[in-house]
Design an enzyme around this catalytic site. Sequence first.
Site, PDB file in Angstrom:
ATOM      1  N   MET A   1       5.196  -2.990  -2.915  1.00  0.00           N
ATOM      2  CA  MET A   1       4.612  -2.885  -4.500  1.00  0.00           C
ATOM      3  C   MET A   1       3.800  -4.362  -4.561  1.00  0.00           C
ATOM      4  SD  MET A   1       4.568  -1.639  -7.373  1.00  0.00           S
ATOM      5  CE  MET A   1       3.429  -2.175  -8.601  1.00  0.00           C
ATOM      6  N   GLU A   2       2.653  -4.047  -5.118  1.00  0.00           N
ATOM      7  CA  GLU A   2       1.323  -4.689  -5.302  1.00  0.00           C
ATOM      8  C   GLU A   2       1.039  -6.011  -6.429  1.00  0.00           C
ATOM      9  OE1 GLU A   2       0.943  -1.467  -5.841  1.00  0.00           O
ATOM     10  OE2 GLU A   2      -0.367  -0.857  -7.447  1.00  0.00           O
TER      11      GLU A   2
ATOM     12  N   GLU B   1      -1.350  -2.932   0.039  1.00  0.00           N
ATOM     13  CA  GLU B   1      -1.344  -3.942  -1.199  1.00  0.00           C
ATOM     14  C   GLU B   1      -2.245  -4.883  -1.503  1.00  0.00           C
ATOM     15  OE1 GLU B   1       0.754  -2.518  -2.488  1.00  0.00           O
ATOM     16  OE2 GLU B   1       1.778  -1.366  -0.880  1.00  0.00           O
TER      17      GLU B   1
ATOM     18  N   HIS C   1      -4.930  -3.457  -3.264  1.00  0.00           N
ATOM     19  CA  HIS C   1      -4.728  -3.253  -4.905  1.00  0.00           C
ATOM     20  C   HIS C   1      -4.974  -4.595  -5.693  1.00  0.00           C
ATOM     21  CE1 HIS C   1      -2.996   0.884  -5.014  1.00  0.00           C
ATOM     22  NE2 HIS C   1      -1.959   0.428  -4.229  1.00  0.00           N
TER      23      HIS C   1
ATOM     24  N   GLU D   1      -4.181   4.828  -5.441  1.00  0.00           N
ATOM     25  CA  GLU D   1      -3.654   5.005  -4.392  1.00  0.00           C
ATOM     26  C   GLU D   1      -4.339   5.604  -3.231  1.00  0.00           C
ATOM     27  OE1 GLU D   1      -1.167   3.372  -3.787  1.00  0.00           O
ATOM     28  OE2 GLU D   1      -0.236   2.945  -5.800  1.00  0.00           O
TER      29      GLU D   1
HETATM   30  N1  BES Z   1       1.818   0.966  -6.034  1.00  0.00           N
HETATM   31  C1  BES Z   1       2.385   1.618  -4.815  1.00  0.00           C
HETATM   32  C2  BES Z   1       3.990   1.513  -5.147  1.00  0.00           C
HETATM   33  C3  BES Z   1       4.288   2.913  -6.286  1.00  0.00           C
HETATM   34  C4  BES Z   1       3.567   3.798  -6.675  1.00  0.00           C
HETATM   35  C5  BES Z   1       5.093   2.342  -7.261  1.00  0.00           C
HETATM   36  C6  BES Z   1       3.600   4.676  -7.532  1.00  0.00           C
HETATM   37  C7  BES Z   1       5.406   3.295  -8.385  1.00  0.00           C
HETATM   38  C8  BES Z   1       4.746   4.508  -8.569  1.00  0.00           C
HETATM   39  C9  BES Z   1       2.275   0.922  -3.592  1.00  0.00           C
HETATM   40  O1  BES Z   1       1.011   0.277  -3.622  1.00  0.00           O
HETATM   41  C10 BES Z   1       2.308   1.840  -2.466  1.00  0.00           C
HETATM   42  O2  BES Z   1       1.389   2.753  -2.416  1.00  0.00           O
HETATM   43  N2  BES Z   1       3.267   1.675  -1.507  1.00  0.00           N
HETATM   44  C11 BES Z   1       3.367   2.536  -0.480  1.00  0.00           C
HETATM   45  C12 BES Z   1       3.085   1.814   0.760  1.00  0.00           C
HETATM   46  C13 BES Z   1       1.566   2.009   1.218  1.00  0.00           C
HETATM   47  C14 BES Z   1       1.238   1.292   2.548  1.00  0.00           C
HETATM   48  C15 BES Z   1       1.270   3.829   1.265  1.00  0.00           C
HETATM   49  C16 BES Z   1       4.766   2.840  -0.496  1.00  0.00           C
HETATM   50  O3  BES Z   1       5.739   2.163  -0.950  1.00  0.00           O
HETATM   51  O4  BES Z   1       5.382   3.920   0.203  1.00  0.00           O
HETATM   52 ZN    ZN Z   2      -0.496   1.719  -3.444  1.00  0.00          ZN
END
Ligand code: BES
Ligand code: ZN
Length: 874
Positions: free
Chosen positions: A280-281, A315, A318, A337
């Site tokens: 989480m960023e 991250e 972001h 995303e």
């Molecule tokens: N911001 C997301 C995590 C997120 C998205 C939290 C939507 C709540 C709602 C984070 O940047 C993310 O995308 N994490 C991915 C990993 C990434 C390398 C694809 C994850 O947690 O799977």
């Molecule tokens: Zn993300």
Amino acid sequence: MTGQNTQETKPLFERLPQTIVPTHYDLTIQPHLNTFKFNGDVNIHLKIKEPTNKVVLYANELEVDNAKVKSNSNDEQKGTVDYDKEGERITVNFEKTLEKGEYQLFLKFVGEINNRMRGFYRTKYTTPDGSEVRYGASTQFEPADCRQAFPCWDEPNFKATFDITMITPKNLRAISNMPIKSESDYAEDKEWKVTKFDRTPIMSTYLVAFVVGEYDFVETTDSNGVSMKVYTPVGKKEHGQFALDTGAKILPFYADYFNIKYPIAKADQIAIADFAMGAMENWGLITYRETALLIDPKFSSMDTRQRVAIVVAHELAHQWFGNLVTMDWWTDLWLNEGFATWIEYLAVDKCFPEFDIWTQFVADTFARFLVPDALKSSHPIEVPIGHPAEIDEIFDAISYSKGSSVIRMLHDYIGDDAFRKGLHNYLIEYSYKNTVTENLWSHLAKASNKPVNEVMSSWTLQMGYPLVTVTEEQSDKKRVLKIKQQRFIADGSADDENLQWKIPITVFTKSNPKKIAQQVLMDKPEMTITLDNVTEDDWVKLNFNSIGLYRVKYESKTLARLNEPIASKIISPQDRLMVQNDVAALCNAGHQSFVDYLELLPSFKDEDNFTVWKSIASNMGDLSSLLEYTTYFDEFKRYRLNLFSSIQKKLGWDAKPGEDPLSAMLRPMILGIVGKSGDQDVISEAKKRFQRHIDGDLMDPNIRGAVYVIVARYGDEGTQEELRQLFAAADMTEEKVRLLRAMGQAIKPKIIENTLKFIFEGDNVRMQDSISGLVGCTSSRDGRDLVWKFLQENWKTLVERFGEKSNFLIAFVEYGLSDFADEKIASEIKAFFESVNTPIIARPVKKVLETIHMRSEVLKRDSKAMEDFLKKQQ
Ligand code: BES
Ligand code: ZN
């Protein structure tokens, strides 16, 4: 617009009015890790734009026991608080009207440090010697759980600054978005301290973070002077070094690519033992699952290294795209995303060219969304989001993989210079503000002079993607290609809606296999492309480097000519793997017989590219789980063994000195397949190596996963016990997850049952890792039946334990049930989930049903032909 079939069931929802706007929060939080309670107070600076008697803001599971407001002229009055539990809001009522102007709203509150990995939550760890269990606490606020830690305007476009203060026991670290401003004794208890952090930039509530616990760290400064730390469990600081080095390269890379400096003084990263997602960023304090951040220099696999590099790159992106410039509402989450998912590859490619990561993009990211997006139950990238609870639905391959693939196509269409220029202008214009997708398109259109909005909307506003069907005519040295577009639907049915796309089409030919011969924007249902200087025998191929979002269906002679450039590897690995992938999809959809696919694969006999094999392995995996339901599964296994054995022999068991990282990743993948296909030499060597490992001669981490799977599959209860002992002894999460994935791959039903118990009962496995164990259990027929039985018997408990909004429920359904091939089970699944009524899995259940239907149709259609073909091979 299509795909909005859940509209009727969406809860009514209204966003907060823009008439009261927060500009600054003074927040103090005091966590009590012995009782899992926290108390806090917040002073929110407000602009009130219309006279009012009440202030509405978000608060969830918080008790607010003191509320007052003070005007600029120091008029103070107390307020009373009403709770709207369902809406996760409170209303603070005042007797005297608050006129237009600036105010400070004071609220005192208490809450629970929960165990659901959302909001402000607890995380459990043991002391380095394993003797004592302790707790820390961390935050996960995106999308809408900041309100569970303090009352706030918890919507992304109410940006404000934050002064955060934490009151914690002295022996624990208190960490937040910003550098520490001051640390002092806590007046009320000398065992506690007060940590104040610098003021944050203007930002959204979902990016606030604070962590309390015991951590070690490694630190550095990037080439622009930004302080960077990676926090690790105590005693493991060297496991943070890889992510630190990677981050310190990538952060300046982005500052340069965006041509905007990183806006704050520090960029910290921290591994949290209990973590729902990958990472989480949070601005300045990125939180990660341990397996997405920590690298043991001796015992991490190459695979994990690559994963860590990817997640860190995602991250960090972001920090600009998302944090500095933020979507106005969750409807545009896909852009956040999708963009981060695209640029993570760009950054990893710059820092680790040896991973050949753009090729992997095609297999992992591009080819991934093509599967669910071919289902009728798919949805467009841009989905109107009302209630934030709906976000979980779009936290999926469509947002991430299709989103990033669309951006890759766009980047290619307008070129890097225009892309960078437009991107920079966009980020500058909306810095510290909010924005919508169209604003990015306008900047890119301006920078490139191309109709970006028009082209992009066909990809983002409608679900699915086209199948381009090619028919050819030859006259002298001219090849005339007639191309036609229609939506590709997984089960081969026709598209009632007749969706159309604006497709950038490229064509290349044998005479110049590394260069595009023609490029057109296909903006109608049918077109003709004429190629000069192409003789009767020359191959032609569409979609150079597989950048366009479409599949291609060739006539059989056109397809047959592609065997040669595949075998000679003159076309790129991206193209080799996608020819194969398209054929597999066309077979699944009934456009071709699966025998065509089995006949194509021998062209790959000299293939040595990791990513190409990965894609073949994935399709063969799907086919394998299907043919497991037939009487000629053994013949299939022999065919598969034959296909993979020459590359297996080439790679052997042990790393060659100085070999490239992709070989280190390819070896275990091939060993696993060959082992599962029944190769006795490989099986007995795996058993030997496992025994030596148990005896203390530790195995190369790269092959451990494969060896664990093979011994679990062909082993007995004794082997399981050994795997469990390794699990208990492992002090790295990466190793634990490797073991978990293997355990359920046993063949004996009794062992699988025990594995499910091991995963879900008691304290053995962290909630977040249970899915890895469950997936292992779905690798055999009996295992799938047992998983289905388990989900039915335990659904209620799972919903309670994970929470009814949990993404894990989606994963259990999608990963647990998609491999069936029997309509009868599909009906059972449908009936069961109708009876339990868990809203979050409505779409996943539809996906599963469609997938099972498609698979059962394949068997009906192609089984006889495949049987004949496979029996003839022997
Ligand atoms: N911001 C997301 C995590 C997120 C998205 C939290 C939507 C709540 C709602 C984070 O940047 C993310 O995308 N994490 C991915 C990993 C990434 C390398 C694809 C994850 O947690 O799977
Ligand atoms: Zn993300």
